[in-house]
Design a protein around this motif. Structure first.
Motif, short mmCIF file in Angstrom:
data_model
loop_
_atom_site.label_atom_id
_atom_site.label_comp_id
_atom_site.label_asym_id
_atom_site.label_seq_id
_atom_site.Cartn_x
_atom_site.Cartn_y
_atom_site.Cartn_z
N LEU A 295 35.25 42.30 31.57
CA LEU A 295 36.11 43.10 32.44
C LEU A 295 37.47 42.45 32.60
O LEU A 295 38.52 43.12 32.51
CB LEU A 295 35.43 43.29 33.79
N ILE A 296 37.50 41.15 32.85
CA ILE A 296 38.78 40.46 33.03
C ILE A 296 39.59 40.47 31.75
O ILE A 296 40.80 40.77 31.74
CB ILE A 296 38.55 39.04 33.55
N LEU A 297 38.97 40.17 30.62
CA LEU A 297 39.70 40.14 29.35
C LEU A 297 40.21 41.53 28.97
O LEU A 297 41.27 41.64 28.34
CB LEU A 297 38.82 39.57 28.25
N LEU A 298 39.48 42.57 29.35
CA LEU A 298 39.93 43.94 29.06
C LEU A 298 41.29 44.22 29.68
O LEU A 298 42.11 44.94 29.11
CB LEU A 298 38.89 44.93 29.59
N HIS A 299 41.56 43.61 30.84
CA HIS A 299 42.80 43.89 31.57
C HIS A 299 43.82 42.76 31.46
O HIS A 299 44.84 42.78 32.18
CB HIS A 299 42.47 44.16 33.04
N ILE B 43 43.49 39.73 39.32
CA ILE B 43 42.83 38.98 40.39
C ILE B 43 41.38 39.44 40.50
O ILE B 43 41.11 40.63 40.69
CB ILE B 43 43.56 39.16 41.73
N SER B 44 40.47 38.49 40.40
CA SER B 44 39.04 38.76 40.59
C SER B 44 38.58 38.07 41.86
O SER B 44 38.84 36.88 42.06
CB SER B 44 38.25 38.23 39.38
N VAL B 45 37.90 38.81 42.73
CA VAL B 45 37.45 38.29 44.02
C VAL B 45 35.98 38.64 44.21
O VAL B 45 35.59 39.80 44.02
CB VAL B 45 38.27 38.88 45.18
N GLU B 46 35.17 37.64 44.59
CA GLU B 46 33.78 37.93 44.88
C GLU B 46 33.66 38.60 46.24
O GLU B 46 34.11 38.06 47.26
CB GLU B 46 32.96 36.63 44.88
N ALA B 47 33.06 39.78 46.26
CA ALA B 47 32.76 40.52 47.50
C ALA B 47 33.94 40.54 48.46
O ALA B 47 33.86 40.03 49.58
CB ALA B 47 31.53 39.93 48.17
N GLY C 63 37.58 47.59 38.43
CA GLY C 63 36.20 47.47 38.00
C GLY C 63 35.45 46.42 38.77
O GLY C 63 36.04 45.62 39.51
N ARG C 64 34.11 46.43 38.60
CA ARG C 64 33.24 45.48 39.27
C ARG C 64 32.26 44.93 38.25
O ARG C 64 31.87 45.61 37.30
CB ARG C 64 32.45 46.16 40.39
N ALA C 65 31.86 43.68 38.48
CA ALA C 65 30.90 43.03 37.59
C ALA C 65 29.98 42.15 38.41
O ALA C 65 30.42 41.52 39.39
CB ALA C 65 31.62 42.19 36.53
N GLY C 66 28.72 42.09 38.04
CA GLY C 66 27.78 41.21 38.71
C GLY C 66 27.16 41.83 39.93
O GLY C 66 27.42 42.98 40.30
N ARG C 67 26.33 41.04 40.59
CA ARG C 67 25.51 41.55 41.68
C ARG C 67 26.11 41.37 43.06
O ARG C 67 25.69 42.01 44.01
CB ARG C 67 24.13 40.88 41.62
N MET C 68 27.12 40.50 43.22
CA MET C 68 27.66 40.27 44.56
C MET C 68 28.51 41.43 45.10
O MET C 68 28.39 41.72 46.28
CB MET C 68 28.44 38.95 44.59
#
Length: 210
Positions: A43-47, A174-178, A196-201
């Protein structure tokens, strides 16, 4: 040199990287990032048009920074917990991974880390006072930042507050957990939108809308 007690080598290869020095009792800081990594990476590399520089915090025991070094020219990683940082250094020998035993925050100072458990070494939270440096990302005056990947156990809003000049200048992904509702509003005020979102958090990825 002897290291801290309670560590063990995990003979696992992830995307060509391993083995790993790790806290022997830990489960959550190992299994969750390993499971979430492929989707977050993609997801991060896509953007990210030019994957040159990524700021990654907290580094925990080095899984994310070591894996990001397969995709970015330079990785800046920050981890305040001393035992986690010891493992991070052992797991991230590349000179392209700039390793700092420090926390990122809204203001400079010092902190301590509390709350981690033997089975979740990544759950430590920054508290005021102590001996570990707290740095503002803006004070590093990095020429450019393409991505900020933040996993700071609730401290992400302070990291953003200390990085406003860097964000305005570089417009990083910028990617931020929850992320909290307040952090979402703050990013929205800077014209960032969720992509977009990735993972379970989950980890939520934001990009500038203009």
């Amino acid at each position: 040199m002897n290291g801290p007690d309670g560590l063990a080598m995990r003979q696992v290869i992830i995307e060509g990287a391993g083995p790993w020095m790790w806290r022997a009792a830990d489960e959550w800081a190992w299994h969750l990032p390993m499971a979430d990594w492929p989707a977050l990476r993609d997801l991060i590399l896509l953007h990210t048009a030019n994957p040159r520089v990524i700021v990654q915090a907290g580094g925990c025991m080095g899984m994310y920074p070591r894996l990001w070094a397969n995709h970015f020219d330079t990785v800046y990683t920050f981890e305040p917990d001393p035992v986690n940082f010891y493992c991070l250094v052992a797991n991230c020998p590349s000179e392209r991974i700039i390793k700092m035993q420090a926390a990122l925050g809204a203001t400079g100072g010092v902190c301590s880390v509390q709350g981690a458990t033997p089975h979740n070494a990544g759950y430590g939270r920054m508290t005021a006072g102590g001996i570990v440096p707290v740095l503002r990302l803006d004070d590093l005056a990095l020429p450019s930042v393409d991505v900020m990947q933040l996993d700071c156990e609730g401290g992400e809003e302070d990291v953003i507050a200390g990085a406003l000049d860097t964000i305005a200048r570089s417009r990083p992904v910028i990617s931020v957990e929850a992320p909290s509702a307040r952090l979402r509003r703050r990013l929205g005020d800077m014209n960032y939108i969720e992509v977009g979102r990735a993972g379970r958090m989950p980890d939520v990825v934001f990009c500038r809308s203009e």
